[in-house]
Design a protein around this motif. Structure first.
Motif, PDB file in Angstrom:
ATOM      1  N   LEU A   1      38.283  31.346  58.024  1.00 19.03           N
ATOM      2  CA  LEU A   1      38.342  31.565  56.582  1.00 19.03           C
ATOM      3  C   LEU A   1      36.979  31.920  55.997  1.00 19.03           C
ATOM      4  O   LEU A   1      36.587  31.440  54.954  1.00 19.03           O
TER       5      LEU A   1
ATOM      6  N   TRP B   1      34.939  33.794  53.886  1.00 18.72           N
ATOM      7  CA  TRP B   1      35.298  34.563  52.705  1.00 18.72           C
ATOM      8  C   TRP B   1      34.515  35.844  52.634  1.00 18.72           C
ATOM      9  O   TRP B   1      33.352  35.865  52.864  1.00 18.72           O
TER      10      TRP B   1
ATOM     11  N   THR C   1      39.815  38.911  52.929  1.00 15.92           N
ATOM     12  CA  THR C   1      40.620  37.802  52.452  1.00 15.92           C
ATOM     13  C   THR C   1      41.099  38.101  51.036  1.00 15.92           C
ATOM     14  O   THR C   1      40.320  38.562  50.205  1.00 15.92           O
TER      15      THR C   1
ATOM     16  N   LYS D   1      43.282  32.087  49.561  1.00 12.88           N
ATOM     17  CA  LYS D   1      43.271  30.988  50.498  1.00 12.88           C
ATOM     18  C   LYS D   1      44.285  29.951  50.005  1.00 12.88           C
ATOM     19  O   LYS D   1      44.500  29.831  48.805  1.00 12.88           O
TER      20      LYS D   1
ATOM     21  N   LYS E   1      40.224  35.123  45.919  1.00 11.93           N
ATOM     22  CA  LYS E   1      38.878  35.526  46.271  1.00 11.93           C
ATOM     23  C   LYS E   1      38.365  36.556  45.274  1.00 11.93           C
ATOM     24  O   LYS E   1      39.084  37.478  44.904  1.00 11.93           O
TER      25      LYS E   1
ATOM     26  N   ASP F   1      49.137  36.505  57.301  1.00 13.62           N
ATOM     27  CA  ASP F   1      48.648  35.163  56.988  1.00 13.62           C
ATOM     28  C   ASP F   1      48.014  34.580  58.235  1.00 13.62           C
ATOM     29  O   ASP F   1      48.552  34.710  59.329  1.00 13.62           O
TER      30      ASP F   1
ATOM     31  N   ARG G   1      44.685  31.622  55.135  1.00 17.30           N
ATOM     32  CA  ARG G   1      44.337  32.677  54.192  1.00 17.30           C
ATOM     33  C   ARG G   1      45.321  33.825  54.344  1.00 17.30           C
ATOM     34  O   ARG G   1      45.931  33.999  55.399  1.00 17.30           O
TER      35      ARG G   1
ATOM     36  N   ALA H   1      45.231  37.726  54.420  1.00 18.29           N
ATOM     37  CA  ALA H   1      44.200  38.743  54.571  1.00 18.29           C
ATOM     38  C   ALA H   1      44.860  40.101  54.726  1.00 18.29           C
ATOM     39  O   ALA H   1      45.972  40.204  55.228  1.00 18.29           O
TER      40      ALA H   1
ATOM     41  N   SER I   1      42.818  40.465  62.450  1.00 12.93           N
ATOM     42  CA  SER I   1      41.566  40.563  61.718  1.00 12.93           C
ATOM     43  C   SER I   1      40.416  40.863  62.679  1.00 12.93           C
ATOM     44  O   SER I   1      40.397  40.428  63.809  1.00 12.93           O
TER      45      SER I   1
END
Lengths: 152, 338, 331
Positions: free
Chosen positions: A150, A152, B65, B68, B79, B254, B262, B264, C252
């Motif tokens: 996570l 950010w 992101t 969250k 975010k 997710d 989060r 994303a 990701s």
């Protein structure tokens, strides 16, 4: 070396998180025996029982290291004793290659160990865990490709 | 604002002045040129043809992101998409134009706050393609120009020992103001030199394609055998789309870790086999034939029919980097001839 | 004296014979590319298309990939797949991919017709693009002695082979195909070997240094999966990377997931990679993928005396074992 790691190595208060994949027939019973015999061993291991060391996918190791394990142990029956005849022989080949490769990428070899522990070797289990924990302590927290979650 | 001159010897100072912004410039590692945030002006590598990954990544990151969440907490933590005032130094006019084109989509029926926020706070300082462009560049065929200013805020032209600085927008004026101590007024000769380079660069572009009528024609070639032929060698990798300055497809996933997670969004590619795969197992684009057709149609037919611009800026990355030499101009030529 | 090996007329004649056969549906070869000195795969289904076939030292693609990466969409009712033979042109390295695919029972020897090309080295397109940035082409590449001759746009230039030859060719152990139905030229004797000097050099460094090296490379990866898709050994119906449940590595792009991707990709090729070097060639981000594959290749040879893709009768490395296998790290 990251700050985290340097700090932990210096203060030696680092308690590593170790994931152990144990085969149902030998190593899990061996660990159980250690428990019932009241043999003290470090509490850093989280045991995951699998039916055979041959069931352990090398990606389990990678994934454990990603998810926050500082070290991984795979343990099975002694060669020749596999409940399924040959499972541990296959495992041996896979993990020999995996370990060498992780080392090549810069993951300290202490982070990934394997052992043969039979159902009657409660005391060997203790020795194995002590050695694994000591090894991982010496290299500090896993910080190479752990999920920095996570971000950010 | 009149054209200015920046002496190359003062380039380091100029980049230093801009360090009050989040400053990105092309950098080189191995054979790869990437836009990265630079701390030291010496990291900037401006003697390049084009970056391997287009600077679209600055405003449209490969992974970002959105919010969250935590188990047991009904509120989401959103975010803030802002990255702060950003200057991209030395990008090519085609890549800047791509941002202007893609912005139309992100500003269409739904205003994408993430993209638009970063686009708004980003100032684009372009570097004109004054040396002869690469052999596969074809920006002039799709509405661009090696010295084009669409999407840019400032255009720099390399005149040997100095840059001609042309401010195109208000945002650009802000950057020029930050550099005002380093800029001198341009002489008529400098402007003439730049104009000459511009004509030469345009002439240096050797590959062309006639795009007139393609928008309708492509739709009529839906089942044409040419699609099977041009896609036969396709491997289904994402090189052409990930490295395309106008490709903008994304997937949303997710990611959960213990009791928090989060949502994303991340780049996706229409060349991947699971791109349009339905939950049922049905895939309306079952093979690389349909996927290749979609890639071309999207760029040259669907996008222009909605937004008026071809979603291709002729940067030629897909041509140069395709592992099997699938060449978009070759495909379009076959479409024209079909 | 090494010369241009393949006689194009002979190649076309053989190709014509092959594609005319009733039991052959497709011939995969090479044809001229669209710019510079590129060559690209050719898919010949008719005799009339044979004319475009050619082989030059610019034919870098490993065409064995196309034997396994075909797609199988649902067929319209009443139709069946064309299961006739496929003919394929392969260099020495590429032929090993065929052998390994057969070891893994991807298809049977009878399903393919193999046109073998003894090869004395191909060019590295990245090096050539750098050397001739302005060549519009499509140009010609020829091998003459220790040089490559490049001709395009009316200009001809000779370059020492060492400057533009693909790295994999300087380590080639099998220049002549190990399996073929027809050899298109006389055999080429082994002219190189892999000493693994660079691999051993990296092995000797400390963990921090090694990781710093790989972290920089992996962090560049954009996960286009070009290296996976071009690989002749990557042909699972559903790749572990595409699965969502379990999702082994996330979509990701960050250092953790990128590393996980590269570990899984490389590990899946342990004892299977045949060193054709395609993964590294196609990588747009210049990641030294072969340094991972060669590490496994070296280990596999050292530990198990096993060389993938050299014997169709062999069993896959990780589906066999010996009771005496090395186990020095096991407690």
């Amino acid at each position: 070396m990251t700050e985290d790691k340097a700090k932990a190595t210096v203060t030696t208060d680092f308690e590593p998180n170790i994931v152990a994949f144990l085969c149902n027939w030998c190593s899990y019973a061996g660990a159980d025996l250690a428990g019932t015999s009241r043999i003290q061993y470090p509490a850093n291991v989280k045991v995951i029982r699998v039916m055979c060391s041959g069931r352990v996918n090398p990606l389990f190791v990678m994934n454990a290291l990603q998810q926050g394990a500082d070290g991984v142990l795979v343990s099975g029956c002694h060669p020749g004793d596999c409940h399924y005849m040959h499972g541990n022989y296959y495992a041996r080949r896979r993990f020999t290659l995996m370990r060498d490769f992780l080392e090549y990428l810069g993951v300290e070899p202490e982070r990934f160990r394997a052992s043969w522990v039979s159902a009657s070797e409660g005391s060997k289990w203790k020795e194995v865990i002590e050695e694994v924990v000591e090894g991982v302590k010496s290299v500090g927290p896993m910080d190479q490709f752990k999920r920095r979650q996570l971000n950010w | 604002m009149a054209e200015k001159i920046l002496i190359k010897e003062r380039l380091g100072d100029a980049l230093g002045e801009l360090s009050k912004f989040r400053l990105l410039a092309p950098t080189k590692s191995d054979e790869v040129v990437l836009f990265k945030q630079i701390d030291d002006p010496a990291e900037a590598y401006l003697d390049y043809l084009n970056s391997t990954v287009p600077p679209k990544r600055v405003v449209f990151p490969q992974t970002e992101t959105l919010f969250k969440f935590r188990a047991g907490e009904p509120d989401l933590e959103e975010k803030d998409p802002s990255e702060g005032e950003t200057v991209i130094w030395g990008l090519r006019p085609c890549d800047a134009r791509a941002m202007a084109i893609v912005e139309k989509l992100f500003n269409w029926d739904y205003e994408d706050p993430y993209y638009l926020k970063r686009r708004e706070e980003t100032t684009l300082v372009g570097l004109a393609c004054s040396s002869i462009p690469s052999v596969n560049c074809f920006c002039t065929s799709v509405g661009g120009h090696p010295f084009g200013t669409e999407g840019l805020d400032v255009l720099l032209t390399d005149l040997g020992d100095k840059y001609l600085v042309e401010v195109v927008s208000d945002k650009g004026a802000k950057v020029a103001e930050a550099l005002s101590g380093l800029l001198a007024d341009a002489a008529g000769a400098d402007k003439e030199a730049a104009a000459k380079l511009s004509t030469e660069a345009e002439k240096g572009i050797s590959r062309t394609i006639g795009t007139e009528g393609l928008q309708e024609k492509l739709l009529n070639l839906w089942e044409n055998p040419l699609w099977k032929k041009v896609s036969a060698a396709c491997l289904g990798c994402g090189v052409c789309t990930y490295l395309c300055p106008t490709c903008h497809c994304f997937d949303i996933q997710d990611e959960v870790e213990e009791d928090e997670g989060r949502r994303a969004r991340m780049w996706d590619s229409c060349m991947f086999c699971e791109y349009t795969l339905h939950g049922s197992g049905h895939n309306p684009r079952p093979t690389r034939r349909e996927r290749t057709r979609n890639r071309i149609n999207h760029k040259y037919s669907y996008f222009p029919s909605k937004f008026g611009d071809i979603a291709c800026v002729g940067c030629a990355r897909c041509i140069n980097l395709c592992p099997v030499n699938i060449d978009i101009l070759d495909i379009l030529q076959q479409v024209v001839e079909a | 004296m090494v010369e241009q090996l393949i006689d194009t007329d002979k190649l076309k004649k053989i190709a014509e014979e092959v594609i005319s056969r009733e039991d052959v549906r497709l011939l995969i070869g090479y044809r001229k590319g669209t710019f510079g000195f590129r060559m690209r795969p050719a898919f010949v289904e008719e005799v009339s298309e044979v004319g475009e076939l050619e082989f030059t030292p610019a034919c870098v693609n490993n065409l064995a990939t196309y034997l396994t990466n075909y797609e199988r969409p649902p067929l319209p009712r009443g139709t069946t797949n064309d299961t006739r033979k496929v003919a394929v042109m392969v260099k020495g390295c590429d032929s090993r991919a065929l052998l390994q695919q057969m070891v893994e029972l991807a298809y049977k020897r009878d399903d393919v017709i193999i046109l073998g090309i003894p090869c004395n080295g191909v060019i590295d397109p990245a090096k050539v693009d750098k050397r001739f940035p302005e060549a519009k082409g499509p140009g010609d590449v020829k091998r003459e002695g220790d040089n490559f001759t490049f001709s395009a746009d009316g200009k001809t230039e000779t370059v020492p082979a060492a400057e533009v030859i693909a790295d994999k060719c300087t380590r080639c152990r099998y220049p002549t195909p190990l399996v073929y139905d027809e050899l298109l030229a006389p055999e080429v004797e082994r002219f190189a070997d892999d000493t693994y000097e660079d691999i051993a050099g990296l092995e000797k460094r400390g963990s921090d240094e090694k990781w710093a090296y790989w972290e920089e490379k992996f962090s560049r990866c954009v996960r286009c999966y070009g290296c996976r898709n071009v690989c002749p050994m990557c042909y699972c119906d559903e790749c572990v990377l595409d699965r969502l449940s379990p999702q082994w590595m996330r979509r990701s792009v960050d250092i953790s997931e990128n590393t996980a991707y590269h570990i899984s990709r490389a590990y899946h090729l342990a004892g299977r990679c045949i060193q054709c070097g395609e993964c590294q060639r196609v990588c747009p981000m210049d990641i030294p993928i072969m340094e991972m594959n060669r590490k496994f290749y070296k280990d596999v040879a050292e530990f198990y005396e096993y060389e993938p893709g050299t014997d169709a009768e062999e069993k896959p490395l990780l589906s066999i074992f010996s009771v005496d296998d090395k186990e020095d790290f096991i407690l």
